[in-house]
Design a protein around this motif. Structure first.
Motif, PDB file in Angstrom:
ATOM      1  N   GLN A  14      12.744   6.680   5.473  1.00  0.00           N
ATOM      2  CA  GLN A  14      14.142   6.623   5.117  1.00  0.00           C
ATOM      3  C   GLN A  14      14.415   5.324   4.208  1.00  0.00           C
ATOM      4  O   GLN A  14      13.746   4.243   4.228  1.00  0.00           O
ATOM      5  N   GLU A  15      15.379   5.466   3.435  1.00  0.00           N
ATOM      6  CA  GLU A  15      15.774   4.493   2.454  1.00  0.00           C
ATOM      7  C   GLU A  15      16.012   3.470   3.516  1.00  0.00           C
ATOM      8  O   GLU A  15      16.870   3.164   4.397  1.00  0.00           O
ATOM      9  N   GLY A  16      15.682   2.191   3.097  1.00  0.00           N
ATOM     10  CA  GLY A  16      15.838   0.990   3.961  1.00  0.00           C
ATOM     11  C   GLY A  16      14.857   0.625   5.036  1.00  0.00           C
ATOM     12  O   GLY A  16      14.700  -0.396   5.649  1.00  0.00           O
ATOM     13  N   GLU A  17      13.987   1.703   5.176  1.00  0.00           N
ATOM     14  CA  GLU A  17      12.910   1.521   6.453  1.00  0.00           C
ATOM     15  C   GLU A  17      11.485   1.115   5.858  1.00  0.00           C
ATOM     16  O   GLU A  17      10.690   1.647   5.064  1.00  0.00           O
ATOM     17  N   SER A  18      11.216  -0.136   6.185  1.00  0.00           N
ATOM     18  CA  SER A  18      10.264  -0.847   5.660  1.00  0.00           C
ATOM     19  C   SER A  18       8.889  -0.487   6.384  1.00  0.00           C
ATOM     20  O   SER A  18       8.927  -0.023   7.488  1.00  0.00           O
ATOM     21  N   SER A  19       7.725  -0.402   5.518  1.00  0.00           N
ATOM     22  CA  SER A  19       6.425  -0.161   6.204  1.00  0.00           C
ATOM     23  C   SER A  19       5.462  -0.855   5.239  1.00  0.00           C
ATOM     24  O   SER A  19       5.675  -1.514   4.436  1.00  0.00           O
ATOM     25  N   SER A  20       4.077  -0.556   5.676  1.00  0.00           N
ATOM     26  CA  SER A  20       2.936  -0.942   5.133  1.00  0.00           C
ATOM     27  C   SER A  20       2.164   0.285   4.787  1.00  0.00           C
ATOM     28  O   SER A  20       1.915   1.120   5.588  1.00  0.00           O
ATOM     29  N   LEU A  21       1.379   0.027   3.446  1.00  0.00           N
ATOM     30  CA  LEU A  21       0.124   0.851   3.171  1.00  0.00           C
ATOM     31  C   LEU A  21      -1.138   0.214   3.427  1.00  0.00           C
ATOM     32  O   LEU A  21      -1.224  -1.041   3.083  1.00  0.00           O
ATOM     33  N   ASN A  22      -2.074   0.926   3.727  1.00  0.00           N
ATOM     34  CA  ASN A  22      -3.435   0.141   4.016  1.00  0.00           C
ATOM     35  C   ASN A  22      -4.680   0.542   2.954  1.00  0.00           C
ATOM     36  O   ASN A  22      -4.761   1.574   2.801  1.00  0.00           O
ATOM     37  N   CYS A  23      -5.149  -0.305   2.480  1.00  0.00           N
ATOM     38  CA  CYS A  23      -6.461   0.038   1.586  1.00  0.00           C
ATOM     39  C   CYS A  23      -7.702  -0.947   2.312  1.00  0.00           C
ATOM     40  O   CYS A  23      -7.775  -1.908   2.313  1.00  0.00           O
ATOM     41  N   SER A  24      -8.789  -0.211   2.992  1.00  0.00           N
ATOM     42  CA  SER A  24      -9.788  -0.784   3.402  1.00  0.00           C
ATOM     43  C   SER A  24     -10.953  -0.691   2.318  1.00  0.00           C
ATOM     44  O   SER A  24     -11.133   0.513   1.843  1.00  0.00           O
ATOM     45  N   TYR A  25     -11.847  -1.606   2.363  1.00  0.00           N
ATOM     46  CA  TYR A  25     -12.822  -1.405   1.230  1.00  0.00           C
ATOM     47  C   TYR A  25     -14.320  -1.689   1.739  1.00  0.00           C
ATOM     48  O   TYR A  25     -14.365  -2.816   2.693  1.00  0.00           O
ATOM     49  N   THR A  26     -15.305  -1.369   1.162  1.00  0.00           N
ATOM     50  CA  THR A  26     -16.739  -2.045   1.667  1.00  0.00           C
ATOM     51  C   THR A  26     -17.539  -2.145   0.080  1.00  0.00           C
ATOM     52  O   THR A  26     -17.918  -1.101  -0.201  1.00  0.00           O
ATOM     53  N   VAL A  27     -17.491  -3.232  -0.131  1.00  0.00           N
ATOM     54  CA  VAL A  27     -18.263  -3.541  -1.425  1.00  0.00           C
ATOM     55  C   VAL A  27     -19.228  -4.998  -1.271  1.00  0.00           C
ATOM     56  O   VAL A  27     -18.536  -5.659  -0.208  1.00  0.00           O
ATOM     57  N   SER A  28     -20.285  -5.011  -1.776  1.00  0.00           N
ATOM     58  CA  SER A  28     -21.094  -6.295  -1.523  1.00  0.00           C
ATOM     59  C   SER A  28     -20.409  -7.301  -2.005  1.00  0.00           C
ATOM     60  O   SER A  28     -20.447  -8.544  -1.355  1.00  0.00           O
ATOM     61  N   GLY A  29     -19.746  -7.525  -3.014  1.00  0.00           N
ATOM     62  CA  GLY A  29     -18.925  -8.715  -3.588  1.00  0.00           C
ATOM     63  C   GLY A  29     -17.718  -8.194  -4.193  1.00  0.00           C
ATOM     64  O   GLY A  29     -18.000  -7.655  -5.304  1.00  0.00           O
ATOM     65  N   LEU A  30     -16.557  -8.788  -3.977  1.00  0.00           N
ATOM     66  CA  LEU A  30     -15.298  -8.160  -4.309  1.00  0.00           C
ATOM     67  C   LEU A  30     -15.098  -9.245  -5.587  1.00  0.00           C
ATOM     68  O   LEU A  30     -14.905 -10.314  -5.386  1.00  0.00           O
ATOM     69  N   ARG A  31     -14.784  -8.656  -6.523  1.00  0.00           N
ATOM     70  CA  ARG A  31     -14.283  -9.145  -7.990  1.00  0.00           C
ATOM     71  C   ARG A  31     -12.820  -9.253  -7.948  1.00  0.00           C
ATOM     72  O   ARG A  31     -12.126 -10.011  -8.283  1.00  0.00           O
ATOM     73  N   GLY A  32     -12.150  -8.013  -7.515  1.00  0.00           N
ATOM     74  CA  GLY A  32     -10.902  -7.864  -7.692  1.00  0.00           C
ATOM     75  C   GLY A  32     -10.626  -6.546  -7.054  1.00  0.00           C
ATOM     76  O   GLY A  32     -11.073  -5.654  -6.801  1.00  0.00           O
ATOM     77  N   PHE A 103     -11.709   3.955  -7.092  1.00  0.00           N
ATOM     78  CA  PHE A 103     -10.389   4.101  -6.516  1.00  0.00           C
ATOM     79  C   PHE A 103     -10.342   4.859  -5.278  1.00  0.00           C
ATOM     80  O   PHE A 103     -11.394   5.753  -4.935  1.00  0.00           O
ATOM     81  N   GLY A 104      -9.337   4.452  -4.399  1.00  0.00           N
ATOM     82  CA  GLY A 104      -9.181   5.572  -2.934  1.00  0.00           C
ATOM     83  C   GLY A 104      -8.494   6.487  -3.562  1.00  0.00           C
ATOM     84  O   GLY A 104      -8.054   6.700  -4.816  1.00  0.00           O
ATOM     85  N   LYS A 105      -8.135   7.420  -2.636  1.00  0.00           N
ATOM     86  CA  LYS A 105      -7.394   8.709  -2.922  1.00  0.00           C
ATOM     87  C   LYS A 105      -5.876   8.638  -2.931  1.00  0.00           C
ATOM     88  O   LYS A 105      -5.351   9.489  -3.540  1.00  0.00           O
ATOM     89  N   GLY A 106      -5.466   7.450  -2.439  1.00  0.00           N
ATOM     90  CA  GLY A 106      -4.053   7.329  -2.677  1.00  0.00           C
ATOM     91  C   GLY A 106      -3.234   7.429  -1.505  1.00  0.00           C
ATOM     92  O   GLY A 106      -3.600   8.181  -0.543  1.00  0.00           O
ATOM     93  N   THR A 107      -1.932   6.634  -1.288  1.00  0.00           N
ATOM     94  CA  THR A 107      -1.012   7.241  -0.420  1.00  0.00           C
ATOM     95  C   THR A 107       0.119   7.833  -0.935  1.00  0.00           C
ATOM     96  O   THR A 107       0.921   7.051  -2.122  1.00  0.00           O
ATOM     97  N   LYS A 108       0.777   8.954  -0.469  1.00  0.00           N
ATOM     98  CA  LYS A 108       2.005   9.685  -1.497  1.00  0.00           C
ATOM     99  C   LYS A 108       3.162   9.171  -0.522  1.00  0.00           C
ATOM    100  O   LYS A 108       3.064   9.474   0.570  1.00  0.00           O
ATOM    101  N   LEU A 109       3.952   8.358  -0.886  1.00  0.00           N
ATOM    102  CA  LEU A 109       4.946   7.775  -0.295  1.00  0.00           C
ATOM    103  C   LEU A 109       6.172   8.468  -0.718  1.00  0.00           C
ATOM    104  O   LEU A 109       6.577   8.805  -1.853  1.00  0.00           O
ATOM    105  N   THR A 110       6.830   8.944   0.060  1.00  0.00           N
ATOM    106  CA  THR A 110       8.319   9.469  -0.204  1.00  0.00           C
ATOM    107  C   THR A 110       9.448   8.878   0.586  1.00  0.00           C
ATOM    108  O   THR A 110       9.344   8.675   2.063  1.00  0.00           O
ATOM    109  N   VAL A 111      10.623   8.508   0.054  1.00  0.00           N
ATOM    110  CA  VAL A 111      11.399   7.906   0.568  1.00  0.00           C
ATOM    111  C   VAL A 111      12.810   8.639   0.393  1.00  0.00           C
ATOM    112  O   VAL A 111      13.161   9.035  -0.613  1.00  0.00           O
ATOM    113  N   ASN A 112      13.396   8.930   1.519  1.00  0.00           N
ATOM    114  CA  ASN A 112      14.486   9.867   1.512  1.00  0.00           C
ATOM    115  C   ASN A 112      15.673   9.117   1.646  1.00  0.00           C
ATOM    116  O   ASN A 112      15.662   8.207   2.017  1.00  0.00           O
ATOM    117  N   PRO A 113      16.888   9.529   1.000  1.00  0.00           N
ATOM    118  CA  PRO A 113      18.221   8.576   0.793  1.00  0.00           C
ATOM    119  C   PRO A 113      18.880   8.779   2.046  1.00  0.00           C
ATOM    120  O   PRO A 113      18.516  10.002   2.886  1.00  0.00           O
TER     121      PRO A 113
END
Lengths: 113, 113
Positions: A14-32, A103-113
């Motif tokens: 809902q509009e105004g409702e804070s949240s978090s999206l997660n991205c977990s990764y497994t690489v041998s050495g992260l450049r960015g 890339f990951g597959k993404g998170t589709k975010l929908t924010v309702n008014p």
């Protein structure tokens, strides 16, 4: 095995409702680690780059953080215009020098008014 | 400043026909990427150029796909012959240096019927 896993796949807020999206990764050495926003029918739009654990970056209602295993995209008091798919990508650093973004597959975010 | 320009935006072709996509990167960007994005998935790298040199083409199906970047600026990606499974969005991106953010074009949506 996927190198980049994003969760959840979809999120409704809902509009105004804070949240978090997660991205977990497994690489041998992260450049960015990169966050992008993608609107339907458009190419990904760059948001943030994070290079080392503990790093944080902010842009308007968005804040990205990075640990050694994952990144979070925090959305504070979202508005309907924040609705989009959020993509996470990692760039691996190794002796071979491959510089591609995975890339990951993404998170589709929908924010309702 | 103009962003990454791709054409055409949409293309519908019959299977076994050839098709070509064009990309003009951001001025001064030496690195150019071609990605393919299937519905509901993140982009996947096809090929990466550093100036005129293809430095990572390990994911490019070389039996039917080809790419070139003459003079280290514009690039074309060709498919011949196209198959039904090639239907996807083809994205071009460029970056100023390796390890920095990539900027994407609007993409070409290919439909093979």
């Amino acid at each position: 095995e996927d190198q980049v896993t994003q969760s959840p796949e979809a999120l409704r807020l809902q509009e105004g409702e804070s949240s978090s999206l997660n991205c977990s990764y497994t690489v041998s050495g992260l450049r960015g680690l990169f966050w992008y926003r993608q609107d339907p029918g458009k190419g990904p739009e760059f948001l943030f780059t994070l290079y080392s654990a503990g790093e944080e970056k902010e842009k308007e209602r968005l804040k990205a953080t990075l640990t050694k295993k994952e990144s979070f995209l925090h959305i504070t008091a979202p508005k309907p215009e924040d609705s989009a798919t959020y993509l996470c990508a990692v760039q691996e650093g190794n002796q071979g020098g491959s510089e591609k973004l995975v890339f990951g597959k993404g998170t589709k975010l929908t924010v309702n008014p | 400043e103009a962003g990454v320009v791709q054409s055409p935006r949409y293309k519908i072709i019959e299977k076994k026909q050839p098709v070509a996509f064009w990309c003009n990167p951001i001025s001064g960007h030496n690195t150019l990427y071609w990605y393919r994005q299937n519905l509901g998935q993140g982009p996947e790298l096809l090929i990466r150029y550093e100036n005129e040199e293809a430095v990572d083409d390990s994911q490019l199906p070389k039996d039917r796909f080809s790419a070139e970047r003459l003079k280290g600026v514009d690039s074309t990606l060709k498919i011949q012959p196209a198959e039904l499974g090639d239907s996807a969005v083809y994205l071009c991106a460029s970056s100023g240096q390796v390890n920095t953010e990539a900027f994407f074009g609007q993409g070409t949506r290919l439909t093979v019927v």
